[in-house]
Design a protein around this motif. Structure first.
Motif, PDB file in Angstrom:
ATOM      1  N   SER A  30      42.434  47.815  41.945  1.00  0.00           N
ATOM      2  CA  SER A  30      42.701  46.450  42.651  1.00  0.00           C
ATOM      3  C   SER A  30      41.889  45.200  42.090  1.00  0.00           C
ATOM      4  O   SER A  30      42.781  44.020  42.029  1.00  0.00           O
ATOM      5  N   ARG A  31      40.857  45.340  41.363  1.00  0.00           N
ATOM      6  CA  ARG A  31      40.374  44.320  40.758  1.00  0.00           C
ATOM      7  C   ARG A  31      41.216  43.906  39.511  1.00  0.00           C
ATOM      8  O   ARG A  31      41.401  42.715  39.198  1.00  0.00           O
ATOM      9  N   GLY A  32      41.774  44.888  38.861  1.00  0.00           N
ATOM     10  CA  GLY A  32      42.517  44.785  37.714  1.00  0.00           C
ATOM     11  C   GLY A  32      43.892  44.111  38.082  1.00  0.00           C
ATOM     12  O   GLY A  32      44.250  43.041  37.316  1.00  0.00           O
ATOM     13  N   HIS A  33      44.479  44.451  39.236  1.00  0.00           N
ATOM     14  CA  HIS A  33      45.824  43.619  39.381  1.00  0.00           C
ATOM     15  C   HIS A  33      45.309  42.188  39.920  1.00  0.00           C
ATOM     16  O   HIS A  33      46.320  41.007  39.556  1.00  0.00           O
ATOM     17  N   THR A  34      44.444  42.083  40.633  1.00  0.00           N
ATOM     18  CA  THR A  34      43.887  40.462  41.348  1.00  0.00           C
ATOM     19  C   THR A  34      43.778  39.628  39.882  1.00  0.00           C
ATOM     20  O   THR A  34      44.186  38.559  39.606  1.00  0.00           O
ATOM     21  N   ALA A  35      42.970  40.155  38.907  1.00  0.00           N
ATOM     22  CA  ALA A  35      42.621  39.436  37.749  1.00  0.00           C
ATOM     23  C   ALA A  35      43.989  39.212  36.978  1.00  0.00           C
ATOM     24  O   ALA A  35      44.143  38.169  36.356  1.00  0.00           O
ATOM     25  N   CYS A  36      44.731  40.166  37.067  1.00  0.00           N
ATOM     26  CA  CYS A  36      45.986  40.003  35.989  1.00  0.00           C
ATOM     27  C   CYS A  36      46.924  38.886  36.613  1.00  0.00           C
ATOM     28  O   CYS A  36      47.183  38.058  36.015  1.00  0.00           O
ATOM     29  N   HIS A  37      46.878  38.689  37.964  1.00  0.00           N
ATOM     30  CA  HIS A  37      47.635  37.510  38.662  1.00  0.00           C
ATOM     31  C   HIS A  37      46.846  36.252  38.240  1.00  0.00           C
ATOM     32  O   HIS A  37      47.579  35.100  37.851  1.00  0.00           O
ATOM     33  N   LEU A  38      45.482  36.346  38.568  1.00  0.00           N
ATOM     34  CA  LEU A  38      45.090  35.177  38.234  1.00  0.00           C
ATOM     35  C   LEU A  38      45.007  34.646  36.758  1.00  0.00           C
ATOM     36  O   LEU A  38      45.102  33.313  36.347  1.00  0.00           O
ATOM     37  N   ALA A  39      44.802  35.674  35.972  1.00  0.00           N
ATOM     38  CA  ALA A  39      44.863  35.197  34.457  1.00  0.00           C
ATOM     39  C   ALA A  39      46.499  34.663  34.156  1.00  0.00           C
ATOM     40  O   ALA A  39      46.582  33.453  33.350  1.00  0.00           O
ATOM     41  N   ALA A  65      36.740  31.212  35.542  1.00  0.00           N
ATOM     42  CA  ALA A  65      35.238  30.896  35.836  1.00  0.00           C
ATOM     43  C   ALA A  65      35.369  29.958  37.184  1.00  0.00           C
ATOM     44  O   ALA A  65      34.476  30.213  38.112  1.00  0.00           O
ATOM     45  N   THR A  66      35.980  29.064  37.222  1.00  0.00           N
ATOM     46  CA  THR A  66      36.020  27.996  38.472  1.00  0.00           C
ATOM     47  C   THR A  66      36.145  28.960  39.754  1.00  0.00           C
ATOM     48  O   THR A  66      36.073  28.692  40.641  1.00  0.00           O
ATOM     49  N   TRP A  67      37.544  29.661  39.375  1.00  0.00           N
ATOM     50  CA  TRP A  67      38.208  30.331  40.579  1.00  0.00           C
ATOM     51  C   TRP A  67      37.363  31.540  41.011  1.00  0.00           C
ATOM     52  O   TRP A  67      37.082  31.700  42.229  1.00  0.00           O
ATOM     53  N   VAL A  68      36.747  32.229  40.092  1.00  0.00           N
ATOM     54  CA  VAL A  68      35.694  33.334  40.596  1.00  0.00           C
ATOM     55  C   VAL A  68      34.718  32.516  41.175  1.00  0.00           C
ATOM     56  O   VAL A  68      34.036  33.199  42.434  1.00  0.00           O
ATOM     57  N   LEU A  74      43.265  29.767  46.456  1.00  0.00           N
ATOM     58  CA  LEU A  74      42.619  29.084  45.377  1.00  0.00           C
ATOM     59  C   LEU A  74      42.447  27.551  45.622  1.00  0.00           C
ATOM     60  O   LEU A  74      43.118  26.958  46.386  1.00  0.00           O
ATOM     61  N   PRO A  75      41.483  26.846  44.929  1.00  0.00           N
ATOM     62  CA  PRO A  75      41.300  25.683  45.090  1.00  0.00           C
ATOM     63  C   PRO A  75      42.472  24.537  45.012  1.00  0.00           C
ATOM     64  O   PRO A  75      42.459  23.407  45.660  1.00  0.00           O
ATOM     65  N   GLU A  76      43.555  24.890  44.024  1.00  0.00           N
ATOM     66  CA  GLU A  76      44.703  24.099  43.719  1.00  0.00           C
ATOM     67  C   GLU A  76      45.590  24.341  44.948  1.00  0.00           C
ATOM     68  O   GLU A  76      46.661  23.706  45.107  1.00  0.00           O
ATOM     69  N   GLY A  77      45.382  25.277  45.782  1.00  0.00           N
ATOM     70  CA  GLY A  77      46.310  25.743  46.927  1.00  0.00           C
ATOM     71  C   GLY A  77      46.402  27.253  47.095  1.00  0.00           C
ATOM     72  O   GLY A  77      46.198  28.053  46.376  1.00  0.00           O
ATOM     73  N   ASP A  78      47.291  27.631  48.143  1.00  0.00           N
ATOM     74  CA  ASP A  78      47.564  28.906  48.512  1.00  0.00           C
ATOM     75  C   ASP A  78      48.646  29.440  47.419  1.00  0.00           C
ATOM     76  O   ASP A  78      49.759  29.050  47.472  1.00  0.00           O
ATOM     77  N   ALA A  79      48.116  30.494  46.502  1.00  0.00           N
ATOM     78  CA  ALA A  79      49.278  31.174  45.493  1.00  0.00           C
ATOM     79  C   ALA A  79      49.897  32.260  46.141  1.00  0.00           C
ATOM     80  O   ALA A  79      48.851  33.091  46.740  1.00  0.00           O
ATOM     81  N   GLU A 117      34.371  39.707  44.629  1.00  0.00           N
ATOM     82  CA  GLU A 117      33.984  41.060  44.185  1.00  0.00           C
ATOM     83  C   GLU A 117      34.232  40.921  42.598  1.00  0.00           C
ATOM     84  O   GLU A 117      34.047  42.078  42.022  1.00  0.00           O
ATOM     85  N   PHE A 118      34.142  39.607  42.063  1.00  0.00           N
ATOM     86  CA  PHE A 118      34.204  39.576  40.514  1.00  0.00           C
ATOM     87  C   PHE A 118      32.648  38.872  40.142  1.00  0.00           C
ATOM     88  O   PHE A 118      32.426  37.870  41.111  1.00  0.00           O
ATOM     89  N   SER A 119      32.297  39.118  39.186  1.00  0.00           N
ATOM     90  CA  SER A 119      31.137  38.399  38.477  1.00  0.00           C
ATOM     91  C   SER A 119      31.866  37.632  37.462  1.00  0.00           C
ATOM     92  O   SER A 119      31.243  36.350  37.005  1.00  0.00           O
ATOM     93  N   ALA A 120      33.035  38.034  36.731  1.00  0.00           N
ATOM     94  CA  ALA A 120      33.566  37.195  35.785  1.00  0.00           C
ATOM     95  C   ALA A 120      34.912  37.703  35.589  1.00  0.00           C
ATOM     96  O   ALA A 120      35.188  39.212  35.604  1.00  0.00           O
TER      97      ALA A 120
END
Length: 288
Positions: A129-138, A215-218, A243-248, A262-265
């Motif tokens: 789950s962390r991997g998938h969320t991080a993938c979308h954010l990246a 880093a800003t989003w985390v 996200l600060p820019e809006g709902d993704a 749930e992330f530190s980075a």
């Protein structure tokens, strides 16, 4: 015809009860199908996130589930699993199911109609789950970092930025706490208006921009959730992140974290060893 499997993984469920509806033998071994499950299956058309592993308990015997997989049954009686499914997801005349691949001998008492207990490997699920969320954010951060390199409109991503991800991504593989994405930078992308030469010349700067945005989003610690259109495996699901820019919002059948706390980075590395293939490796560090 049977009915589609009810799934509860979108709600974050890792345990549940179900009734066995069929047991099939095939190239993948024994596949047990139930009417309802908390297991997330690997998608047969876009296998980015692996299926959950865990256990099925029946009559006091615990059976290991190697991986949950997509399965489908036709009105004529055909049954197929994974890449052997001959039709697209949701095709008329087919019922869509979740199968549980068992790498063990089944107990004599396990049969159609048996009530079983299903338990997902929570540690692995959390990592995926962390991997998938991080993938979308990246991918969203990548789109933003290269937004100035388009000479034509490629369409918009979930934040309204030029959709590099949608135009160039050719594969995505999610693992626990990370992902690897490949983007084709060939002639078709250049014809679509993307400046590949400037991108290559400024690769390090683009990576820095992506990591700064991540880093800003985390740090924002915003909510992340899955919105469903129904309870079955074939119903559409969308990942949302405030996200600060809006709902993704992105169409997605996988699992995700509840919030970015749930992330530190989250950091990425960009590799352009092959000038026509960008490889983005995303690494998520769980919060302590």
């Amino acid at each position: 015809m049977s009915t589609p499997t009810i799934v509860t993984f979108a709600e974050g469920a890792v345990d549940g009860d179900g009734v066995v509806t069929r047991i099939e033998q095939g190239p993948l071994g024994t596949v047990v199908v139930v009417d309802a499950t908390p297991f997330h299956p690997v998608d047969h058309t876009w296998p980015d996130q692996p299926g959950d592993s865990g256990t099925i308990t029946s009559g006091g015997q615990v059976l290991p589930v190697a991986e949950a997989v997509m399965a489908a049954a036709s009105a004529e009686g055909a049954f197929a699993v994974g890449s052997d499914i001959p039709v697209k997801r949701g095709a008329e005349g087919w019922t869509w199911l979740v199968g549980h691949r068992i790498d063990a001998e089944l107990p004599d008492g396990l049969a159609e109609g048996t009530r079983v207990r299903l338990s997902v490997d929570e540690t692995r699920r959390a990592g995926l789950s962390r991997g998938h969320t991080a993938c979308h954010l990246a991918s969203l951060a990548l789109d933003l970092a290269v937004s100035d390199l388009w000479r034509k409109d490629p369409g918009a991503d979930a934040l309204g930025n030029p959709d590099f991800e949608g135009r160039a991504n050719q594969s995505s593989r999610i693992h626990e706490n990370g992902a690897v994405d490949e983007y084709r930078l060939g002639k078709s992308l250049r014809r679509a208006g993307f400046d590949t030469e400037t991108f290559a010349a400024t690769l390090a700067d683009r990576a820095e921009q992506i990591n700064s945005r991540l880093a800003t989003w985390v740090a924002s610690g915003v909510a992340s959730r899955i919105q469903t259109e129904g309870p079955t495996i074939v119903d559409r699901r969308r990942w949302h992140c405030d996200l600060p820019e809006g709902d993704a919002a992105i169409l997605c059948g996988g699992t995700h974290v509840d919030s970015l706390t749930e992330f530190s980075a989250i950091v990425v590395e960009l590799d352009l060893s092959d000038p026509q293939l960008l490889v983005m490796t995303t690494t998520a560090t769980p919060a302590v």
